[in-house]
Scaffold this motif. Sequence first.
Motif, PDB file in Angstrom:
ATOM      1  N   GLU A 173     -27.976 -18.675   2.654  1.00 49.12           N
ATOM      2  CA  GLU A 173     -26.310 -18.772   1.867  1.00 49.12           C
ATOM      3  C   GLU A 173     -26.800 -18.480   0.237  1.00 49.12           C
ATOM      4  N   ILE A 174     -25.538 -18.238  -0.193  1.00 47.06           N
ATOM      5  CA  ILE A 174     -25.452 -18.747  -1.550  1.00 47.06           C
ATOM      6  C   ILE A 174     -26.568 -19.723  -2.622  1.00 47.06           C
ATOM      7  N   ASN A 175     -24.653 -20.611  -1.775  1.00 47.88           N
ATOM      8  CA  ASN A 175     -25.433 -22.042  -2.566  1.00 47.88           C
ATOM      9  C   ASN A 175     -26.924 -22.354  -2.383  1.00 47.88           C
ATOM     10  N   ARG A 176     -27.284 -22.248  -1.231  1.00 46.66           N
ATOM     11  CA  ARG A 176     -28.848 -22.655  -1.078  1.00 46.66           C
ATOM     12  C   ARG A 176     -29.672 -22.463  -1.740  1.00 46.66           C
ATOM     13  N   GLU A 216     -23.549 -14.272  -7.137  1.00 43.84           N
ATOM     14  CA  GLU A 216     -22.435 -14.725  -6.738  1.00 43.84           C
ATOM     15  C   GLU A 216     -21.917 -13.283  -5.805  1.00 43.84           C
ATOM     16  N   THR A 217     -21.635 -12.719  -6.685  1.00 42.56           N
ATOM     17  CA  THR A 217     -20.664 -11.149  -7.214  1.00 42.56           C
ATOM     18  C   THR A 217     -21.499 -10.776  -5.964  1.00 42.56           C
ATOM     19  N   SER A 218     -22.305 -10.401  -6.635  1.00 47.98           N
ATOM     20  CA  SER A 218     -22.375  -9.690  -5.177  1.00 47.98           C
ATOM     21  C   SER A 218     -23.776  -9.221  -4.158  1.00 47.98           C
ATOM     22  N   SER A 219     -23.879 -11.272  -4.405  1.00 48.80           N
ATOM     23  CA  SER A 219     -24.983 -11.978  -3.058  1.00 48.80           C
ATOM     24  C   SER A 219     -25.895 -11.318  -3.744  1.00 48.80           C
ATOM     25  N   MET A 220     -26.511 -11.182  -4.510  1.00 45.69           N
ATOM     26  CA  MET A 220     -27.781 -10.495  -4.652  1.00 45.69           C
ATOM     27  C   MET A 220     -28.634 -11.215  -5.368  1.00 45.69           C
ATOM     28  N   ALA A 221     -29.933 -11.514  -5.115  1.00 42.63           N
ATOM     29  CA  ALA A 221     -29.953 -12.354  -5.790  1.00 42.63           C
ATOM     30  C   ALA A 221     -32.162 -11.557  -6.290  1.00 42.63           C
ATOM     31  N   GLU A 255     -43.193  -5.964  -9.853  1.00 39.32           N
ATOM     32  CA  GLU A 255     -41.501  -5.850 -10.782  1.00 39.32           C
ATOM     33  C   GLU A 255     -40.813  -6.688 -10.044  1.00 39.32           C
ATOM     34  N   ASP A 256     -39.535  -7.025 -10.522  1.00 39.08           N
ATOM     35  CA  ASP A 256     -38.745  -8.142  -9.841  1.00 39.08           C
ATOM     36  C   ASP A 256     -37.669  -6.536  -9.451  1.00 39.08           C
ATOM     37  N   ARG A 257     -36.952  -7.050  -8.397  1.00 36.55           N
ATOM     38  CA  ARG A 257     -36.181  -6.627  -6.950  1.00 36.55           C
ATOM     39  C   ARG A 257     -34.777  -7.165  -6.781  1.00 36.55           C
ATOM     40  N   MET A 258     -33.930  -6.480  -6.865  1.00 38.76           N
ATOM     41  CA  MET A 258     -32.361  -7.191  -5.996  1.00 38.76           C
ATOM     42  C   MET A 258     -32.296  -6.968  -4.245  1.00 38.76           C
ATOM     43  N   VAL A 259     -32.343  -8.092  -3.788  1.00 37.76           N
ATOM     44  CA  VAL A 259     -32.638  -8.492  -2.739  1.00 37.76           C
ATOM     45  C   VAL A 259     -30.946  -9.222  -2.287  1.00 37.76           C
ATOM     46  N   PRO A 260     -30.461  -8.713  -0.934  1.00 39.68           N
ATOM     47  CA  PRO A 260     -29.243  -9.598  -0.324  1.00 39.68           C
ATOM     48  C   PRO A 260     -29.837 -10.670  -0.346  1.00 39.68           C
ATOM     49  N   VAL A 261     -29.082 -11.689  -0.567  1.00 37.97           N
ATOM     50  CA  VAL A 261     -29.480 -13.268  -0.185  1.00 37.97           C
ATOM     51  C   VAL A 261     -29.375 -13.568   1.123  1.00 37.97           C
ATOM     52  N   LEU A 262     -28.309 -12.713   1.885  1.00 40.18           N
ATOM     53  CA  LEU A 262     -28.787 -13.062   3.079  1.00 40.18           C
ATOM     54  C   LEU A 262     -30.427 -12.851   3.887  1.00 40.18           C
ATOM     55  N   ASP A 263     -30.690 -12.262   3.447  1.00 37.73           N
ATOM     56  CA  ASP A 263     -32.310 -11.101   3.936  1.00 37.73           C
ATOM     57  C   ASP A 263     -33.448 -12.463   3.318  1.00 37.73           C
TER      58      ASP A 263
END
Length: 59
Positions: A2-5, A32-37, A47-55
């Motif tokens: 979850e985003i909060n965690r 938080e807006t896109s739920s990505m980390a 390199e940094d990468r954007m991934v879904p927080v749910l994953d």
Amino acid sequence: MEINRAKQILSSPKEIDVHYHGVSIWIKSVDETSSMATVHARGTHDEDRMVPVLDLEEK
């Protein structure tokens, strides 16, 4: 995860083991807006990468 965690892990002074598809990663930021980390693999200079927080999984 979850985003909060993810935000708690990001702000924690402790080292918390988080994995993305079986790879140990560092969380650099959470949107938080896109739920990505923004993450990168531990122990590498990949390199940094954007991934879904749910994953993300806390181990």
